[in-house]
Design an enzyme around this catalytic site. Structure first.
Site, PDB file in Angstrom:
ATOM      1  N   TYR A   1      47.399  94.154 -21.182  1.00 59.46           N
ATOM      2  CA  TYR A   1      47.607  93.403 -22.408  1.00 59.46           C
ATOM      3  C   TYR A   1      46.282  93.167 -23.134  1.00 59.46           C
ATOM      4  CZ  TYR A   1      52.045  92.271 -20.062  1.00 59.46           C
ATOM      5  OH  TYR A   1      53.253  92.341 -19.396  1.00 59.46           O
TER       6      TYR A   1
ATOM      7  N   HIS B   1      52.546  97.363 -11.858  1.00 51.71           N
ATOM      8  CA  HIS B   1      52.957  97.409 -13.255  1.00 51.71           C
ATOM      9  C   HIS B   1      53.387  98.811 -13.664  1.00 51.71           C
ATOM     10  CE1 HIS B   1      51.872  95.788 -17.558  1.00 51.71           C
ATOM     11  NE2 HIS B   1      53.170  95.866 -17.345  1.00 51.71           N
TER      12      HIS B   1
END
Length: 324
Positions: free
Chosen positions: A52, A136
């Protein structure tokens, strides 16, 4: 320890992708005030990732969390992508983040890479430990290595006390189900595949989680913003592209149910996943304090049982091509 951490997940969580300038810039002030408003509103679960904003989300989140009582919050981040020097010639908007490309993501799901990723995340966050560590998007990288090497590495790290609980985060319920069936996980973070709009995770993933005692965090419950407003426009998006007609039709049907029962479409979208006992929390991306307060109101909005009965009476939305 892992079971106790899963039990602490309850209701609404703070998803920090917007703190990494997802799609557009978030000001430092807005980022700081968003986390503060979450704390003041009773949110105690905060989720981020190196992905992010090339670490920006972790740094911003950490700057606020360092001033909160550590024992009262649950913090998660993710592994699989290391951040390494990038070209520094432009931005990262091709990956969805309005940040300079002075860093780039490098897939590394080896045990060495995962341990290094945890160390670097802790440094960016300014924390001494993480409560939850997710692998992830393994389907976007070396999936087989991620499951065969990465998951056992995470389990060893949990046994060593380096993290409290481990999981996998993905929009692909197939890979999540595979991971759950290894028997190694405490949690999965399922993106978009169990929402008011669509529930493909009901087929295999949620039963596997129930069988193995794995908790679920639901994210992307607005399905790329499709369910984020009461009035769904004709040019609404789904899965980061124009919404197909069957998806639009279903969204309009759901909006009508909300309107007929005195609630809003986003109210239903936020609360819907929490009707399942397997789902411990819904984590929402929130860019500023106003969004935090609005989402807390959505969580608490009274929804009559007749509205849920009308939702449950709709046939499943069959979109196999969108369930990858």
């Amino acid at each position: 320890m892992s079971a106790a951490i899963v039990e602490r997940l309850n209701g609404l969580g703070f998803g920090a992708a917007q703190l990494g300038n997802l799609y557009r810039e978030t000001s430092e002030r807005d980022a700081h005030e968003a986390v503060g408003a979450a704390w003041e509103g009773g949110i105690r679960y905060f989720d981020t990732a190196p992905h992010y904003g090339l670490g920006l989300s972790e740094r911003r989140l950490g700057r606020v969390l360092q001033h909160l009582p550590r024992e009262e919050i649950v913090v998660s981040s993710k592994v699989g992508r290391l951040l390494r020097p990038g070209p520094g010639t432009g931005d990262d908007l091709a990956n969805g983040f309005a940040v300079p490309d002075d860093l780039q993501r490098v897939w590394d799901v080896s045990e060495v890479g995962i341990r290094r990723s945890l160390e670097e995340s802790l440094e960016r966050l300014g924390l001494d430990r993480l409560d939850i560590l997710y692998l992830h998007d393994p389907e976007e990288g070396p999936e087989e290595q991620a499951l065969a090497e990465g998951l056992p590495a995470l389990a060893r790290m949990r046994e060593e006390g380096l993290v409290g609980a481990i999981g996998v985060g993905s929009k692909d319920q197939r890979v999540l189900t595979r991971a759950v069936r290894t028997g190694l996980l405490d949690l999965v973070m399922v993106s978009g595949r169990y929402s008011l709009l669509e529930q493909p995770a009901e087929a295999d993933l949620l039963p596997a989680c129930r069988e193995h005692g794995v908790g679920v965090v639901a994210v992307s419950v607005f399905n790329s913003g499709l369910l984020a407003r009461q009035e769904v426009p004709d040019d609404a998006h789904y899965e980061y592209g124009p919404a197909p007609q069957p998806v639009l039709q279903r969204a309009w049907e759901l909006a009508a149910i909300a309107r007929d029962h005195g609630v809003t479409l986003p109210d239903l979208a936020v609360q819907y996943p929490l009707r399942r006992p397997e789902i411990r929390a819904v984590a929402l991306g929130m860019r500023n304090a106003s969004q935090v307060r609005t989402n807390l109101q959505r969580l608490q909005a009274p929804v009559p049982q007749a509205a849920w009965d009308a939702v449950d009476a709709l046939p499943p939305l069959d979109l196999p091509g969108a369930r990858a």
